[in-house]
Design a protein around this motif. Structure first.
Motif, short mmCIF file in Angstrom:
data_model
loop_
_atom_site.label_atom_id
_atom_site.label_comp_id
_atom_site.label_asym_id
_atom_site.label_seq_id
_atom_site.Cartn_x
_atom_site.Cartn_y
_atom_site.Cartn_z
N TYR A 125 125.22 -27.76 -19.18
CA TYR A 125 124.74 -27.99 -20.06
C TYR A 125 124.81 -29.62 -19.94
CZ TYR A 125 123.86 -28.57 -25.17
OH TYR A 125 124.00 -29.94 -26.16
N ASP A 126 124.03 -30.13 -20.90
CA ASP A 126 123.89 -31.63 -20.62
C ASP A 126 124.24 -31.69 -22.19
OD1 ASP A 126 123.80 -34.40 -20.74
OD2 ASP A 126 122.29 -34.99 -19.38
N GLN A 127 124.72 -32.24 -23.30
CA GLN A 127 125.57 -32.56 -24.89
C GLN A 127 123.89 -33.89 -25.14
OE1 GLN A 127 128.49 -33.78 -26.00
NE2 GLN A 127 128.17 -33.03 -28.20
N LYS A 128 124.27 -34.34 -24.01
CA LYS A 128 122.74 -35.91 -24.52
C LYS A 128 121.45 -34.84 -24.06
CE LYS A 128 125.68 -39.30 -22.59
NZ LYS A 128 125.91 -40.23 -21.40
N THR A 129 121.17 -34.18 -23.64
CA THR A 129 119.19 -33.32 -23.62
C THR A 129 119.53 -32.67 -24.21
OG1 THR A 129 120.32 -32.48 -21.27
CG2 THR A 129 119.63 -35.08 -21.36
N ASP A 130 120.92 -31.87 -24.72
CA ASP A 130 120.50 -30.35 -24.64
C ASP A 130 119.93 -29.57 -24.36
OD1 ASP A 130 121.55 -28.85 -27.50
OD2 ASP A 130 119.52 -28.48 -28.09
N LYS A 131 120.02 -29.58 -23.35
CA LYS A 131 119.04 -28.78 -22.43
C LYS A 131 120.78 -28.92 -21.13
CE LYS A 131 114.76 -30.85 -22.30
NZ LYS A 131 113.58 -30.93 -21.69
N ALA A 132 120.10 -27.53 -20.34
CA ALA A 132 121.65 -26.93 -19.01
C ALA A 132 120.32 -27.87 -18.08
CB ALA A 132 121.76 -26.04 -19.00
N ASP A 133 120.71 -29.34 -17.74
CA ASP A 133 120.06 -29.26 -16.51
C ASP A 133 120.68 -30.41 -15.79
OD1 ASP A 133 120.88 -31.42 -18.50
OD2 ASP A 133 118.21 -32.00 -18.45
N LEU A 134 122.27 -30.27 -15.30
CA LEU A 134 123.01 -31.26 -14.99
C LEU A 134 123.19 -29.75 -13.75
CD1 LEU A 134 125.44 -32.87 -17.72
CD2 LEU A 134 123.75 -33.80 -16.44
N PRO A 135 124.06 -30.73 -12.73
CA PRO A 135 124.38 -29.72 -11.23
C PRO A 135 125.76 -28.49 -12.72
CG PRO A 135 123.88 -32.00 -10.73
CD PRO A 135 123.99 -32.16 -11.72
N LEU A 136 125.95 -28.17 -11.91
CA LEU A 136 127.35 -27.15 -11.97
C LEU A 136 128.54 -26.86 -11.09
CD1 LEU A 136 126.93 -24.20 -14.30
CD2 LEU A 136 129.09 -24.53 -12.51
N TYR A 137 129.22 -28.31 -11.20
CA TYR A 137 130.63 -29.03 -10.71
C TYR A 137 131.64 -27.70 -11.25
CZ TYR A 137 128.12 -32.28 -8.27
OH TYR A 137 126.87 -32.81 -7.73
N LEU A 138 132.34 -27.19 -10.18
CA LEU A 138 133.22 -26.15 -11.01
C LEU A 138 134.74 -27.08 -10.70
CD1 LEU A 138 133.06 -22.60 -10.25
CD2 LEU A 138 133.39 -23.61 -12.32
N ILE A 139 134.74 -27.94 -9.74
CA ILE A 139 135.66 -29.11 -9.37
C ILE A 139 134.42 -30.49 -8.83
CG2 ILE A 139 137.23 -29.77 -7.46
CD1 ILE A 139 138.07 -26.58 -6.95
#
Length: 603
Positions: free
Chosen positions: A103-117
Motif C-alpha cells: 500500500y502506498d499512502q501517497k496514492t491511496d493504492k496498493a501499487d508499490l513493490p512488496l518488499y519484506l527485506i
C-alpha cells in the motif's frame, strides 16, 4: 447484534456481558498508543537483558574500511521471489514478493513493490568468540559472492578460517540456507554460536494500527508439534528448542527454520510510532557446533499467509494465521473460509460474496431467531401480569416479588433462559469474523463500492483533525452499520420492562449507547466486517417486521398462554433449583432479621 423484545432479567445480563466484551475488545485493539507509552516508561528488566544479549558489548568489526561503493550484490529470482544478496555480511539484502503489492499512502493504492527485506531493515548473522574473548560477527565480514543457476554462494576468510553461506532459491517462497565453515576450530574454543536477527517490519497495509497489532513473533517447538506467539512482551524460550522462528505481519511472514533447532532463545520487540516501519524485533538464539565448526542447514521462508499454502509445508505454519483459538479458529477454518471460497467460486465480487455469506448464516440461525422473537411476543403478552405483580409487591421483600414473577412465567409456559441462546451464539460468531476479515488474504486489496480494500477501513470521509479512539476519518460502512443497529434497537427496546428497584440502570439508555460504541470499534476495523454486520442487522430488521406483522399472531399467543395456565405444570429442574435457592436466601434473611431484633431488645 440481536436483541429481544421484552428482554427479561437473564437476557439483560447476557446483553450486558456481551456489551462489556465488545467494549473490552474496542479498548484493547484501539488504544495501542497508550500501551506503547506505558511499556516505554516501565520497561521490563528482561527486555534490557535480551537487548544486551542481542547486541554484544564486545564486537569485532573486522572490516572498518568497507564503503557502500565496495559492497557487491548478486540476485536470484523465480516466479514468486526476487532476492538480492550483499557481500557485507553475506546476508539477504532484498526480498520482494512478485505476486503482491504494498500500500502506498501517497496514492491511496496498493501499487508499490512488496518488499519484506529492503533498505537494511533486516540484519542477521552468527556470533563466535575467538581465543582472546573477542566476538566475531559474520554481519561484519565481507564475502565474495558467486552465482550458479539458482544458487548463490558467498565466501569469506578470517584469520585463515573460511565461512561460506550457500543460498538456493526453491519453489513455494523457500530459500535453502546452508552454513559451512573450515578452520574455524583454530579460532573458536567455546563451541557456541549465536544466531542474531534484528528486523524492522515494513508498513505494507493501509491500516497501520491494525497491521501493527498483527505484527508479532511466532515459533514452533516440540518437533513442530507445538506453536506459540508473542505480540507485546519479551520472547523468553530458554527452555525450549525452537524448530523455526518467524516474524509475522498482517498478511506475510518471514521465517527461518533451523534443522537442528534454536536453543536459549530470547527476543524483544518495540513498536515504532510512525514512518515506514511498524515494529523493531530483536532475536538471539544458540545453534549447534560440532568440533568448533558451524556446519548447519537452515531454511528461509518468505510467506504470504494463505491457509492452503501454509498447510502444504506440514511444519505447523498454518498456526501463524491468527484465525482465533479453539472453537473460534475451527469456525473460521471449517466454515467461514470454505463457505466464502465456495460462494466466490461462482465469479462474484468479494463484497457480494460476503453478502451471500451473511444470508447463509442468517438462514442457519433462523430457527433460533424465530424462537427468540416468539419468546419476545410471549413476554409482551404477559407484560400486564408482570406489571401487576410488581405493583402488588412493590413494598414487599424483593425476593417475594421475584418468586411471584417466576411463578407467572412458569404458569404461562415461558422459558426465561431461551432468550439467552441467540445472544450467546453471537459471541463466537463475532470473534470468528473479527479474526476472519482482517486476516483472510483472499480479501486483501479487494474493493467494493467506496471501500478500496475490504481488509482495511474505508476513509472516504476525511476529518481535518483526529478524534480519540475514532481517528482522522469516518468510515461509511461503519456509520451505516451503526445506523441499522440503532434502528434495530429502537424496534426491540420499545417494550422493554424498566427496572422498578431504586438505583437500577435504565437498560433502554444502555441499549442506545451500545450502537455508538460500535461506531468507535468499527471505524478503524476491516470494512468487510462492517459490511457483514450492516447486512446482518438490516436482515434482522426485516425479520422482526415480518414476524411481527405476518407470522406471529399475539391473540393466538395469548390464547396459548391461557391454555398453558389451565394445564398442571411440572416444575423443571432449573426452576426448582431457583425456587429452592430463593427460599433458602429468604429464610437466611428472615433469620438474620430476627437475630438483629433480639440483639436490639437485649440492648
Amino acid at each position: 447484534m440481536q436483541q429481544n423484545n421484552g428482554l427479561d432479567k437473564n437476557q439483560l445480563i447476557s446483553f450486558m456481558l456481551f456489551s462489556l466484551i465488545m467494549l473490552g475488545a474496542m479498548f484493547y485493539f484501539q488504544n495501542k498508543q497508550a500501551k506503547e507509552e506505558q511499556r516505554k516508561n516501565a520497561q521490563n528488566p528482561k527486555t534490557e537483558q535480551v537487548n544486551s544479549a542481542a547486541k554484544p558489548s564486545v564486537a569485532a568489526n573486522l572490516n572498518t574500511n568497507v564503503t557502500p561503493s565496495s559492497i557487491q550484490t548478486v540476485n536470484l529470482a523465480n516466479e514468486e521471489l526476487k532476492l538480492e544478496f550483499s557481500s557485507l555480511g553475506g546476508q539477504l539484502s532484498k526480498v520482494e514478493l512478485n505476486k503482491y503489492k504494498a500500500y502506498d499512502q501517497k496514492t491511496d493504492k496498493a501499487d508499490l513493490p512488496l518488499y519484506l527485506i529492503n533498505k537494511n531493515n533486516s540484519s542477521y548473522g552468527f556470533l563466535f568468540k575467538d581465543r582472546t574473548g573477542k566476538v566475531i560477527n559474520t554481519k561484519d565480514l565481507v564475502f565474495t559472492p558467486s552465482v550458479n543457476g539458482n544458487t548463490a554462494t558467498l565466501t569469506s576468510n578470517i584469520n585463515g578460517a573460511t565461512v561460506q553461506f550457500i543460498y538456493t532459491l526453491m519453489p513455494k517462497y523457500t530459500v535453502d540456507f546452508k552454513v559451512r565453515t573450515q578452520g574455524l576450530s583454530q579460532l573458536v574454543t567455546d563451541g557456541k554460536a549465536n544466531f542474531v536477527w534484528d528486523y524492522q517490519v515494513k508498513n505494507l497495509e493501509k491500516g497501520r494500527a491494525q497491521e501493527q497489532t498483527h505484527s508479532e513473533f511466532s515459533y514452533a517447538f516440540d518437533n513442530y508439534g507445538s506453536y506459540d506467539y508473542d505480540g507485546r512482551t519479551t520472547l523468553d524460550e530458554t527452555g525450549e528448542t525452537l524448530n523455526w522462528l518467524g516474524v509475522k505481519q498482517q498478511f506475510f511472514s518471514s521465517v527461518i527454520e533451523a534443522k537442528n533447532g534454536f536453543t536459549q532463545s530470547t527476543g524483544s520487540q518495540e513498536p515504532i510510532a510512525e514512518g515506514e516501519y511498524l515494529k523493531k524485533f530483536s532475536y538471539n538464539g544458540q545453534v549447534q557446533m560440532a568440533g568448533n565448526e558451524l556446519n548447519q542447514d537452515f531454511t528461509w521462508y518468505f510467506l504470504p499467509l494463505d491457509l492452503p499454502l501454509l498447510k502444504s509445508y506440514d511444519k505447523n505454519f498454518d498456526e501463524i494465521l491468527p484465525l482465533g483459538w479453539s472453537f473460534i479458529g475451527t469456525l473460521n477454518r471449517w466454515f467461514f473460509i470454505p463457505v466464502y471460497n465456495f460462494i466466490a467460486s461462482f465469479g462474484m465480487t468479494a463484497g457480494w460474496a460476503i453478502f451471500w455469506l451473511t444470508i447463509l448464516v442468517k438462514l442457519i440461525l433462523s430457527p433460533i431467531m424465530f424462537k427468540q422473537h416468539k419468546l419476545s411476543a410471549m413476554m409482551r403478552v404477559i407484560r400486564p401480569e408482570i406489571d401487576e405483580v410488581n405493583e402488588k409487591y412493590k413494598d414487599a421483600d424483593p425476593m417475594k416479588r421475584q418468586q411471584a414473577t417466576m411463578e407467572v412465567y412458569r404458569k404461562a409456559g415461558v422459558n426465561q433462559m431461551a432468550g439467552c441462546l441467540p445472544a450467546l451464539l453471537q459471541i463466537p460468531i463475532f470473534y470468528a469474523l473479527f479474526r476472519f476479515f482482517p486476516n483472510f488474504i483472499d480479501l486483501r486489496g479487494k474493493s467494493f463500492w467506496f471501500a478500496k480494500d475490504l481488509t482495511a477501513y474505508d476513509d472516504v470521509i476525511k476529518l481535518p483533525f483526529s478524534i480519540p479512539f475514532l481517528g482522522d476519518h469516518l468510515s461509511i460502512f461503519a456509520i451505516a452499520c451503526t445506523a441499522v443497529i440503532l434502528i434495530y434497537t429502537m424496534l426491540t427496546a420499545g417494550n422493554m420492562q424498566q427496572p422498578t428497584a431504586p438505583g437500577m440502570p435504565n437498560m433502554k439508555v444502555l441499549m442506545y449507547i451500545f450502537p455508538i460504541t460500535f461506531l468507535f470499534f468499527l471505524n478503524t476495523s476491516a470494512s468487510g466486517l462492517s459490511w457483514y454486520y450492516f447486512v446482518s442487522n438490516a436482515i434482522n430488521i426485516v425479520i422482526i417486521l415480518v414476524i411481527k406483522y405476518w407470522i406471529l399472531d399475539e391473540d393466538k399467543i395469548h390464547a396459548q398462554i391461557q391454555a398453558n395456565k389451565a394445564q398442571p405444570k411440572k416444575e423443571g429442574k432449573f426452576q426448582k433449583r431457583m425456587r429452592e435457592m430463593m427460599e433458602q436466601a429468604q429464610a437466611q434473611q428472615q433469620a438474620q432479621e430476627q437475630a438483629r431484633k433480639q440483639a436490639a431488645k437485649k440492648k
